[in-house]
Design an enzyme around this catalytic site. Structure first.
Site, PDB file in Angstrom:
ATOM      1  N   LEU A 224      -4.606  -7.054  -7.004  1.00 18.96           N
ATOM      2  CA  LEU A 224      -4.071  -7.944  -7.569  1.00 18.96           C
ATOM      3  C   LEU A 224      -5.215  -8.901  -8.334  1.00 18.96           C
ATOM      4  CD1 LEU A 224      -1.049  -9.250  -5.595  1.00 18.96           C
ATOM      5  CD2 LEU A 224      -1.195  -7.660  -7.400  1.00 18.96           C
TER       6      LEU A 224
ATOM      7  N   GLY B 120       0.964  -1.115  -0.115  1.00 19.81           N
ATOM      8  CA  GLY B 120       0.031  -0.139   0.137  1.00 19.81           C
ATOM      9  C   GLY B 120       0.942   1.235  -0.098  1.00 19.81           C
TER      10      GLY B 120
ATOM     11  N   HIS C 293       0.713   0.165 -13.744  1.00 18.79           N
ATOM     12  CA  HIS C 293       1.277  -1.257 -13.923  1.00 18.79           C
ATOM     13  C   HIS C 293       2.864  -0.828 -13.899  1.00 18.79           C
ATOM     14  CE1 HIS C 293       1.999  -5.412 -15.199  1.00 18.79           C
ATOM     15  NE2 HIS C 293       2.720  -4.834 -15.888  1.00 18.79           N
TER      16      HIS C 293
ATOM     17  N   ILE D  73     -10.988  -7.156 -12.265  1.00 21.09           N
ATOM     18  CA  ILE D  73     -12.101  -6.295 -11.604  1.00 21.09           C
ATOM     19  C   ILE D  73     -13.232  -6.881 -12.878  1.00 21.09           C
ATOM     20  CG2 ILE D  73     -13.285  -3.820 -11.787  1.00 21.09           C
ATOM     21  CD1 ILE D  73     -11.075  -4.485  -9.821  1.00 21.09           C
TER      22      ILE D  73
ATOM     23  N   ASP E 236      -4.328  -5.398 -17.714  1.00 19.87           N
ATOM     24  CA  ASP E 236      -3.711  -4.502 -18.528  1.00 19.87           C
ATOM     25  C   ASP E 236      -3.740  -4.115 -19.710  1.00 19.87           C
ATOM     26  OD1 ASP E 236      -2.186  -4.707 -16.154  1.00 19.87           O
ATOM     27  OD2 ASP E 236      -1.148  -6.449 -16.395  1.00 19.87           O
TER      28      ASP E 236
ATOM     29  N   ASN F 241      -5.566   1.914 -13.230  1.00 17.45           N
ATOM     30  CA  ASN F 241      -4.572   1.229 -12.449  1.00 17.45           C
ATOM     31  C   ASN F 241      -3.219   1.825 -13.027  1.00 17.45           C
ATOM     32  OD1 ASN F 241      -3.681  -1.448 -11.410  1.00 17.45           O
ATOM     33  ND2 ASN F 241      -3.039  -1.991 -13.580  1.00 17.45           N
TER      34      ASN F 241
HETATM   35  C1  GAR Z   1       3.403  -1.166  -7.543  1.00 21.80           C
HETATM   36  O1  GAR Z   1       4.607  -1.229  -7.989  1.00 21.80           O
HETATM   37  C2  GAR Z   1       2.231  -1.492  -8.765  1.00 21.80           C
HETATM   38  O2  GAR Z   1       2.565  -0.839  -9.838  1.00 21.80           O
HETATM   39  C3  GAR Z   1       2.292  -2.859  -8.588  1.00 21.80           C
HETATM   40  O3  GAR Z   1       2.248  -3.364  -7.222  1.00 21.80           O
HETATM   41  C4  GAR Z   1       3.234  -2.588  -6.643  1.00 21.80           C
HETATM   42  C5  GAR Z   1       2.187  -2.055  -5.257  1.00 21.80           C
HETATM   43  O4  GAR Z   1       3.080  -1.625  -4.467  1.00 21.80           O
HETATM   44  N1  GAR Z   1       1.159  -3.380  -9.382  1.00 21.80           N
HETATM   45  C6  GAR Z   1       0.901  -4.268 -10.191  1.00 21.80           C
HETATM   46  O5  GAR Z   1       2.050  -5.104 -10.429  1.00 21.80           O
HETATM   47  C7  GAR Z   1      -0.400  -4.369 -11.033  1.00 21.80           C
HETATM   48  N2  GAR Z   1      -0.220  -5.444 -11.911  1.00 21.80           N
HETATM   49  P1  GAR Z   1       2.437  -0.777  -3.346  1.00 21.80           P
HETATM   50  O6  GAR Z   1       1.534  -2.039  -2.673  1.00 21.80           O
HETATM   51  O7  GAR Z   1       3.485  -0.723  -2.281  1.00 21.80           O
HETATM   52  O8  GAR Z   1       1.894   0.261  -3.670  1.00 21.80           O
END
Ligand code: GAR
Length: 188
Positions: A86, A13, A105, A89, A146, A103
């Site tokens: 993850l 988060g 990525h 939706i 994505d 979102n």
């Molecule tokens: C982030 O780097 C985000 O871009 C990625 O997960 C991480 C979450 O970090 N999202 C994905 O890979 C979605 N496919 P966080 O929980 O510290 O924000």
């Protein structure tokens, strides 16, 4: 008019926290709640520290969508921001919030995206592919992982000596700089 934003997060988060601390003083925004599919996700502690409500729904709730839609309507949510969320939706949530879900990525889509590509798996794939740059993609969400229209991309170099963790750090820096700025730009 104030934009009421719900953030969906499954893990640490850090993006959720960065978005809220960056934009919460701005009268254009309210962040009433963070939704998660994991009761033990670190994002709940961050929410508590920030004084933001956080709630957990089950994987089935997210797959079915109805309980989530009811909850979001009850909270008068205008927009949804996925920040390390993850699960897919479902179509009914997307139809209830048309062009109102985005979102981030952690790579340059359409490369290194799709089902199962999240967090460190993306950075490991980038490392293994031997590419010389990676970055972030902010895009609208569709029912396919994505694949929605791209709103913004930013790049950073990948050195041959970079570990997946080094790559993750560079990408996180881009995320922290640009995700709040893009939210401000499109919904502020
Ligand atoms: C982030 O780097 C985000 O871009 C990625 O997960 C991480 C979450 O970090 N999202 C994905 O890979 C979605 N496919 P966080 O929980 O510290 O924000």
């Amino acid at each position: 008019m104030t934009s009421r934003i719900a953030i969906f997060a499954s893990g640490s988060g850090s993006n959720a926290e960065n978005i809220i601390t960056t934009l919460r003083e701005n009268p254009a925004f309210e962040f009433p709640v963070i939704l998660s599919n994991k009761a033990d996700a670190f994002v709940h502690l961050r929410a508590q520290t920030m004084g933001i409500q956080s709630v957990t729904f089950t994987r089935d709730d997210f797959a079915n969508g109805e309980a989530i839609i009811d909850y979001l309507k009850h909270q008068r949510i205008d927009y949804i921001v996925l920040a390390g969320f993850l699960l897919k939706i479902p179509e009914n949530i997307i139809k209830s919030f048309p062009e109102k879900i985005i979102n981030i990525h952690p790579a340059l889509l359409p490369n290194f995206g799709g089902k199962g590509m999240y967090g460190n798996k993306v950075h490991e794939a980038v490392k293994n592919a031997g590419v010389t740059e990676t970055g972030i993609t902010i895009h609208y969400v569709t029912e396919h992982y994505d694949e929605g229209n791209i709103i913004f991309q930013a790049q950073c170099p990948v050195a041959t000596t970079d570990s997946p963790t080094d790559i993750a750090n560079k990408v996180h820096a881009l995320e922290y700089k640009f995700y709040p700025a893009i939210i401000q730009k499109i919904w502020g």
